[in-house]
Design a protein around this motif. Structure first.
Motif, mmCIF file in Angstrom:
data_model
loop_
_atom_site.group_PDB
_atom_site.id
_atom_site.type_symbol
_atom_site.label_atom_id
_atom_site.label_comp_id
_atom_site.label_asym_id
_atom_site.label_seq_id
_atom_site.Cartn_x
_atom_site.Cartn_y
_atom_site.Cartn_z
ATOM 1 N N PHE A 31 -7.951 5.541 4.228
ATOM 2 C CA PHE A 31 -8.325 6.606 3.279
ATOM 3 C C PHE A 31 -9.047 5.935 2.117
ATOM 4 O O PHE A 31 -8.524 4.984 1.538
ATOM 5 N N ALA A 73 -3.570 13.435 9.942
ATOM 6 C CA ALA A 73 -4.408 12.627 9.064
ATOM 7 C C ALA A 73 -5.807 12.459 9.648
ATOM 8 O O ALA A 73 -5.948 11.954 10.755
ATOM 9 N N SER A 100 -10.807 6.000 -1.706
ATOM 10 C CA SER A 100 -10.711 6.750 -2.966
ATOM 11 C C SER A 100 -11.901 6.426 -3.859
ATOM 12 O O SER A 100 -12.301 5.263 -3.956
ATOM 13 N N ILE A 147 -6.168 9.323 -4.433
ATOM 14 C CA ILE A 147 -5.192 9.262 -3.337
ATOM 15 C C ILE A 147 -3.826 9.035 -3.969
ATOM 16 O O ILE A 147 -3.625 8.059 -4.707
ATOM 17 N N LYS A 151 -11.203 9.490 5.606
ATOM 18 C CA LYS A 151 -11.646 10.552 4.693
ATOM 19 C C LYS A 151 -11.786 9.962 3.299
ATOM 20 O O LYS A 151 -11.069 9.048 2.922
ATOM 21 N N TYR A 157 -11.567 10.709 -0.768
ATOM 22 C CA TYR A 157 -11.043 11.612 -1.807
ATOM 23 C C TYR A 157 -11.297 10.981 -3.166
ATOM 24 O O TYR A 157 -11.511 9.774 -3.275
#
Ligand SMILES: Cc1cc2nc3c(=O)[nH]c(=O)nc-3n(C[C@H](O)[C@H](O)[C@H](O)COP(=O)(O)OP(=O)(O)OC[C@H]3O[C@@H](n4cnc5c(N)ncnc54)[C@H](O)[C@@H]3O)c2cc1C
Length: 496
Positions: A220, A36, A222, A45, A40, A42
């Protein structure tokens, strides 16, 4: 036998034995699972690499956005790989080719009827409007091959599109094909990455996910949304006990030991409206080997006795009702179907048990059968004789419990068989309520910003029972809808 090891072996068999390139991302093949990366960003998710999650990932990519899938195990280890692979659909190309007369309105009313009117009508309507096209999509985009259409006991229409599994379950094959579709698109699937918390902004809209990885906690972010596709909570005994009562938590698992209620624990802090939490599906299972004697319990022959040799339930009940009742009727959650050779398919069931190394018993006499099964001989003989006498005298309904077979058969043709079974839980139906865009809603029925749910994780569509094939169907329909809605949000945000 160690239950966990058995299950683990079974999971690997689904995904690794004879595997093609479709499992290239699975670490059990010997390849390293991707690590992982930190914080990051995205577009979408997606939590969970089951049917709903992988469908959402493929659709998101095909809509032109950048998805990532976070999966807590080192392979897709949810209920999907245990599924027979039936998809309940109407209006498909296959139905047209095979000349099946069906309609969306009929499917709608059948789904509402099986849910005793308690399913959300808007979600049911969305299911019936989309499933035909989505089953075709599984063929055209994912490469699924369906067997010839099947009729199920209810509602006797050619709607069951069963994924051809070959040597594995249809559900296992579907997951392999979805993984291959992700590989083809370079969609990252991060294994050993468990979502533990949803992150929000000052409006409580979801901005990302905190996940536990092999490198510790990682955030993470989104842009468009997070899809909860983590399955239900059938393997979480505490939740089963709290929401459904103690006897439900005694049921054996028919599916994955890793569907542990993150659909609830992740969304509850955001005040998601949690619905149908006491609803679940049951079926028979021999938990040590995963032999499934459902056909035997629906065959219309034989009697069901507990370990003391006594009849315990009206045999007219469906396999669902029999399995559900078992932990209440017996302290061991276990019983035997005693059946004779008047049942034409008895050899097929015996072969199935043999192939799965599942003990069953066979003898030319009822006494011999009881002895082999270590059941009290006199009680078993009395149970069988009691049934046969009542049948002869037209008094089956006066037995205790009554037997209401519509077309009863005497138990008089040797050899006789004893098939063991436990009551098992297939899946839970409850979870955060979604709207027709697959958005999770609050208790005030307002969508929670950028939060979606699909598959067994979502609540609202199923109640009491389901028409076979509707769960994989729902995972596909609402997985795709969630992805499309996130793509729309991302595109709108780009313009502004
Ligand atoms: C024996 C059996 C037979 C069945 N047959 C059929 C059938 O023929 N047709 C049908 O329609 N239905 C069938 N079902 C039901 C069907 O399998 C499920 O409804 C369906 O697979 C659910 O898919 P899903 O994607 O929602 O979840 P799952 O396939 O359960 O996937 C959930 C995934 O999420 C992962 N996960 C969980 N928590 C986290 C977290 N915190 N972070 C990251 N990942 C997480 C899990 O590890 C898992 O991989 C059957 C079920 C069983 C048990």
């Amino acid at each position: 036998m160690d239950q966990q090891i058995t299950r683990r072996g079974m999971m690997k068999a689904f995904l690794v034995a004879g595997a093609t390139g479709a499992v290239g991302l699975v670490s059990t093949t010997g390849q390293a699972a991707p690590r992982a990366p930190a914080a990051k960003v995205y577009d979408a998710i997606i939590l969970g690499a089951g049917t709903a999650g992988l469908v959402a990932a493929v659709e998101a990519y095909d809509q032109g956005i950048k998805p990532v899938v976070l999966e807590k195990m080192d392979l897709p280890a949810g209920n999907s790989i245990y599924a027979l692979g039936s998809v309940n659909a109407c209006g498909t190309r296959m139905q047209k080719q095979e000349g099946v007369t069906d309609s969306k309105d009929d499917l709608f009313s059948d789904m509402m009827k099986i849910a005793v009117g308690q399913a959300d009508p808007a979600l049911t309507r969305i299911y019936v409007e989309h499933i035909g096209e989505d089953a075709d999509w599984l063929q055209d985009t994912i490469g699924v091959k369906f067997q010839k259409l099947e009729k199920l006991p209810y509602p006797l229409l050619g709607r069951i599109h069963r994924v051809e599994g070959g040597s594995i379950t249809g559900g296992g094959k579907l997951i392999r094909l979805l993984l291959a579709a992700c590989t083809k698109r370079n969609i990252p699937i991060l294994y050993n990455t468990k979502a533990v918390e949803l992150m929000t902004d000052k409006n409580m809209a979801v901005t990302g996910v905190r996940a536990l990885t092999e490198d510790g906690l990682v955030d993470f972010k989104s842009r468009g949304g997070v899809v909860i596709a983590t399955g239900g909570f059938s393997a979480n005994r505490e939740m089963l006990c709290s929401y459904m009562g103690g006897s439900t938590s005694q049921l054996a698992l028919r599916g994955s030991p890793y569907v542990t209620g993150e659909n609830i624990s992740l969304t509850k802090p955001l005040f998601a409206k949690l619905v149908h939490l006491d609803q679940f599906h049951c079926g028979p299972i021999v938990s040590a080997t995963h032999a499934n004697p459902a056909d035997a319990l629906n065959c219309g022959y034989g009697i069901i006795v507990d370990l003391r040799g006594k009849r315990i339930i009206d045999e007219i009940n469906t396999y669902v009702a029999k399995a559900r009742a078992l932990p209440n009727l017996t302290s061991e959650n276990m019983a035997y179907l005693l059946v004779d050779s008047n049942w034409a398919a008895v050899n097929q069931m015996a072969t199935k048990f043999t192939e799965l190394n599942t003990p069953f018993f066979q003898d030319d006499t009822v006494e011999g059968l009881a002895k082999k099964a270590a059941l009290p001989v006199e009680v078993v003989v009395a149970s069988v004789n009691g049934y046969n006498d009542a049948l002869k005298n037209n008094k089956l309904k006066e037995l205790n419990p009554p037997c209401s077979y519509k077309n009863p058969h005497a138990m008089d043709k040797s050899p006789f068989y004893a098939f063991p079974f436990e009551g098992g839980i297939t899946a839970t139906f409850g979870g955060p309520k979604i709207n027709t865009n697959a958005q999770v809603v609050t208790w005030e029925d307002k969508p929670i910003g950028r939060l979606y749910a699909a598959g067994n994780a979502a609540g609202g569509l199923f109640f009491r029972d389901y028409i076979g094939g509707s769960q994989l169907g729902a995972a596909t329909v609402f997985g795709r809808i969630a992805a499309r809605h996130i793509a729309k949000t991302c595109k709108k945000d780009k313009k502004t």
